[in-house]
Design a protein around this motif. Structure first.
Motif, PDB file in Angstrom:
ATOM      1  N   ILE A 287      10.814 -18.212  -2.167  1.00 23.36           N
ATOM      2  CA  ILE A 287      10.420 -17.127  -3.220  1.00 23.36           C
ATOM      3  C   ILE A 287       8.953 -16.577  -2.935  1.00 23.36           C
ATOM      4  O   ILE A 287       7.906 -17.177  -2.664  1.00 23.36           O
ATOM      5  N   SER A 288       9.049 -15.453  -3.147  1.00 21.63           N
ATOM      6  CA  SER A 288       7.778 -14.450  -2.754  1.00 21.63           C
ATOM      7  C   SER A 288       7.846 -13.290  -3.809  1.00 21.63           C
ATOM      8  O   SER A 288       8.894 -12.879  -4.369  1.00 21.63           O
ATOM      9  N   GLY A 289       6.698 -12.670  -4.052  1.00 22.02           N
ATOM     10  CA  GLY A 289       6.737 -11.431  -4.515  1.00 22.02           C
ATOM     11  C   GLY A 289       7.645 -10.278  -3.988  1.00 22.02           C
ATOM     12  O   GLY A 289       8.601  -9.858  -4.572  1.00 22.02           O
ATOM     13  N   ASN A 290       7.415  -9.768  -2.726  1.00 25.76           N
ATOM     14  CA  ASN A 290       8.249  -8.984  -2.059  1.00 25.76           C
ATOM     15  C   ASN A 290       8.459  -9.433  -0.538  1.00 25.76           C
ATOM     16  O   ASN A 290       7.784 -10.467  -0.130  1.00 25.76           O
ATOM     17  N   VAL A 291       9.451  -8.751   0.154  1.00 22.35           N
ATOM     18  CA  VAL A 291       9.618  -9.014   1.347  1.00 22.35           C
ATOM     19  C   VAL A 291       9.778  -7.823   2.281  1.00 22.35           C
ATOM     20  O   VAL A 291      10.276  -6.717   1.853  1.00 22.35           O
ATOM     21  N   THR A 292       9.305  -7.681   3.498  1.00 24.87           N
ATOM     22  CA  THR A 292       9.601  -6.880   4.572  1.00 24.87           C
ATOM     23  C   THR A 292      10.328  -7.630   5.884  1.00 24.87           C
ATOM     24  O   THR A 292       9.836  -8.372   6.325  1.00 24.87           O
ATOM     25  N   VAL A 293      11.448  -7.281   6.148  1.00 26.33           N
ATOM     26  CA  VAL A 293      12.015  -7.648   7.183  1.00 26.33           C
ATOM     27  C   VAL A 293      11.804  -6.804   8.428  1.00 26.33           C
ATOM     28  O   VAL A 293      12.122  -5.735   8.394  1.00 26.33           O
ATOM     29  N   ASN A 294      11.633  -7.296   9.607  1.00 27.59           N
ATOM     30  CA  ASN A 294      11.382  -6.618  10.532  1.00 27.59           C
ATOM     31  C   ASN A 294      10.281  -5.640  10.501  1.00 27.59           C
ATOM     32  O   ASN A 294      10.336  -4.385  11.393  1.00 27.59           O
ATOM     33  N   GLY A 295       9.205  -5.866  10.019  1.00 27.72           N
ATOM     34  CA  GLY A 295       7.970  -4.843  10.102  1.00 27.72           C
ATOM     35  C   GLY A 295       7.137  -5.466   8.956  1.00 27.72           C
ATOM     36  O   GLY A 295       7.201  -6.729   8.431  1.00 27.72           O
ATOM     37  N   THR A 296       5.965  -4.687   8.642  1.00 25.41           N
ATOM     38  CA  THR A 296       4.998  -5.244   7.801  1.00 25.41           C
ATOM     39  C   THR A 296       4.482  -4.153   6.844  1.00 25.41           C
ATOM     40  O   THR A 296       4.375  -3.144   7.180  1.00 25.41           O
ATOM     41  N   LEU A 297       4.004  -4.535   5.572  1.00 25.50           N
ATOM     42  CA  LEU A 297       3.569  -3.786   4.899  1.00 25.50           C
ATOM     43  C   LEU A 297       4.300  -2.487   4.250  1.00 25.50           C
ATOM     44  O   LEU A 297       4.252  -2.013   3.221  1.00 25.50           O
ATOM     45  N   LEU A 298       5.487  -2.441   4.661  1.00 25.31           N
ATOM     46  CA  LEU A 298       6.413  -1.176   4.361  1.00 25.31           C
ATOM     47  C   LEU A 298       7.022  -1.424   2.973  1.00 25.31           C
ATOM     48  O   LEU A 298       7.117  -0.165   2.473  1.00 25.31           O
ATOM     49  N   HIS A 299       7.071  -2.517   2.470  1.00 26.66           N
ATOM     50  CA  HIS A 299       7.729  -2.429   1.091  1.00 26.66           C
ATOM     51  C   HIS A 299       6.823  -1.785   0.075  1.00 26.66           C
ATOM     52  O   HIS A 299       7.215  -1.322  -1.010  1.00 26.66           O
ATOM     53  N   VAL A 300       5.656  -1.777   0.151  1.00 30.24           N
ATOM     54  CA  VAL A 300       4.645  -1.274  -0.863  1.00 30.24           C
ATOM     55  C   VAL A 300       4.536   0.152  -0.938  1.00 30.24           C
ATOM     56  O   VAL A 300       4.330   0.664  -1.911  1.00 30.24           O
ATOM     57  N   ALA A 301       5.259   0.996   0.108  1.00 33.76           N
ATOM     58  CA  ALA A 301       5.275   2.420   0.132  1.00 33.76           C
ATOM     59  C   ALA A 301       6.419   3.073  -0.358  1.00 33.76           C
ATOM     60  O   ALA A 301       6.940   4.060  -0.169  1.00 33.76           O
ATOM     61  N   GLN A 302       7.332   1.882  -0.781  1.00 27.75           N
ATOM     62  CA  GLN A 302       8.700   2.029  -1.045  1.00 27.75           C
ATOM     63  C   GLN A 302       8.762   2.426  -2.663  1.00 27.75           C
ATOM     64  O   GLN A 302       8.600   1.677  -3.664  1.00 27.75           O
ATOM     65  N   ASN A 303       8.555   3.746  -2.963  1.00 29.43           N
ATOM     66  CA  ASN A 303       8.663   4.061  -4.506  1.00 29.43           C
ATOM     67  C   ASN A 303       9.855   3.730  -5.317  1.00 29.43           C
ATOM     68  O   ASN A 303       9.554   3.608  -6.643  1.00 29.43           O
ATOM     69  N   ASP A 304      10.824   3.430  -4.824  1.00 26.08           N
ATOM     70  CA  ASP A 304      12.081   2.724  -5.771  1.00 26.08           C
ATOM     71  C   ASP A 304      12.018   1.404  -5.533  1.00 26.08           C
ATOM     72  O   ASP A 304      13.207   0.776  -6.175  1.00 26.08           O
TER      73      ASP A 304
END
Length: 471
Positions: free
Chosen positions: A395-412
């Motif tokens: 359990i975590s706040g968010n996840v990026t698979v096969n990358g880093t930081l990318l989830h924070v830039a997804q506006n949806d």
């Protein structure tokens, strides 16, 4: 008037002024909201160079490219996304009804909350001030922003720019130190947003509770990274170095430590070293590498490394040229540190990366599960079975698979923590909803079905109760 009384007066006056303006226009039109969003866009476009220069001075040095790509560009993307979807978000949302209430029309109206307080950390002083502000203004609210005193030039510039592009009744900035922050969190806002450490987040939540002020807490924690046995360690190293060394690791969603298969530990360490040198070659590293924000933060990191040295832990320090101004620490890999050392018990928030070997994937998952729930989880794997297993077991706040930081830039995608890493999520439509009251509205269209259940009770009431009580 004492200093405390003066601070309280400034905060109360700003809040009263904004609340009065909100009461005069409690549901701003689409045009008004878009205009406010457009002003944020003009601010960023017109004053971008000034913003980059101020941030760099506060950090001792930070590349213009880094501030542009990590703060200004994501904000412009969020503005475009929000502006293009705002008309639809503002429309009443149709909801269903059960068969016995077919005569009703059910909708949800997203209603502005009022005046929102925003407490901004020092590490991304523009993105984490204006990012929430985009969602707050889109939802029809007003905002008071408290920037960090640890980046004084950026905070002063933000205050000047907000004053130039917004009326105080719309958005205002109140600067100050710890005393102002404490008074700020105790104000009776309609919602309070805080981004920062878990320890300070507890104090903010306690202060807000006195006014029953709802909070969004974006905290941090030790965000883990798993490199699965099937994944190329060279490819993983490239993405991990990017995520870890942006802003010199002073990022709440930076990879905090990496779990790698024991048999590939040395290969992975070599891959990380090579990637660090590739990203920060000697001829340009001093220009592109970010400094540590201040002496206190620098000392905390140095002490953490020294503890590991004293305990015989192997450290691998990258040979790059550091910025001349301010404080800086070279990227350092900490190989298999003890679990009870400072670097493994506290969020690192710097260019230091512990590497933890594991025997099996189950061991890596167990290592993560034994610790507080993090803000972010990173996983590198090409196998769907591994992806499913890790995501279902953690359990975590968010996840990026096969990358880093990318989830924070997804506006949806919603962005937010869970448990010790935060409360609530925002960004895009989730931010619009976070800073709105979802008011449910039931409208009787032709016949009110409740009349069938009104007294005097009889056989019809019994049949109706039997029908409505069915499984």
């Amino acid at each position: 008037m004492s200093e405390d009384s003066h601070i309280e007066f400034l905060l109360s006056d700003a809040l009263a002024r904004q609340r009065a303006a909100f009461e005069a226009d409690p549901h701003p039109s689409l045009a008004t909201r878009r205009d406010r969003l457009d002003r944020i866009g003009r601010l960023l476009k017109d004053r971008g160079p000034e913003i980059c220069a101020a941030v760099s001075r506060d950090f001792g040095h930070r590349s213009v490219h880094e501030t542009t790509m990590l703060e200004i560009v994501p904000l412009m993307g969020a503005l475009r996304h929000t502006r293009s979807h705002l008309r639809r978000w503002m429309k009443p949302e149709r909801r269903g009804r059960s068969i016995e209430f077919l005569q009703l029309k059910n909708t949800v109206q997203y209603q502005p909350l009022g005046v929102i307080g925003v407490m901004v950390p020092w590490n991304y002083p523009i993105f984490l001030a204006l990012g929430p502000l985009i969602d707050i203004l889109a939802a029809g609210n007003r905002a008071i922003i408290k920037p960090s005193e640890l980046v004084p030039q950026t905070s002063a510039l933000l205050s000047t720019l907000i004053g130039a592009y917004f009326a105080p009744e719309e958005v205002t900035v109140i600067e100050g130190g710890v005393d102002v922050a404490a008074a700020f969190s105790a104000q009776p806002f309609d919602h309070l947003v805080f981004t920062g450490s878990t320890a300070v987040g507890r104090k903010v939540m306690a202060a807000a509770a006195a006014n029953l002020t709802p909070v969004t807490l974006e905290l941090g924690g030790k965000s883990p990274t798993i490199v699965a046995p099937d994944y190329s360690h060279f490819s993983a190293a490239r993405d991990i170095v990017f995520g870890k060394l942006m802003n010199a690791g002073q990022t709440c969603i930076a990879p905090d430590y990496v779990l790698v298969e024991k048999g590939r530990l040395e290969q992975f360490v070599s891959a990380l070293q090579a990637e660090i040198v590739r990203c920060y070659p000697s001829q340009s590293s001093a220009m592109h590498y970010t400094g540590i924000v201040g002496e206190r933060a620098h000392r905390r990191l140095v002490d953490g490394l020294q503890e590991c040295r004293d305990r015989g832990v192997r450290l691998v320090t990258a040979d790059i040229t550091l910025p001349q101004a301010g404080f800086a620490i070279a990227p350092t890999l900490v190989i298999d540190p003890p679990a009870d050392c400072r670097l493994m018990e506290e969020e690192i928030f710097g260019p230091i990366l512990p590497i933890i070997p594991y025997d099996t994937l189950d061991d890596a998952i167990a290592f993560i599960r034994a610790r507080p729930r993090p803000l972010t989880l990173y996983l590198f794997t090409g196998r769907n079975e591994t992806r499913r297993k890790v995501l279902e077991s953690t359990i975590s706040g968010n996840v990026t698979v096969n990358g880093t930081l990318l989830h924070v830039a997804q506006n949806d995608l919603p962005f937010g923590g869970v448990g010790p890493s935060g409360i609530g999520a925002y960004h895009g439509f989730d931010g619009f909803k976070r800073f709105s009251h979802a008011r449910g509205i039931a409208t009787v269209r032709i016949f009110n079905p409740a009349r069938l259940a009104m007294p005097p009770y009889g056989r019809l009431t019994e049949l109706l109760a039997k029908f409505m009580g069915r499984i």
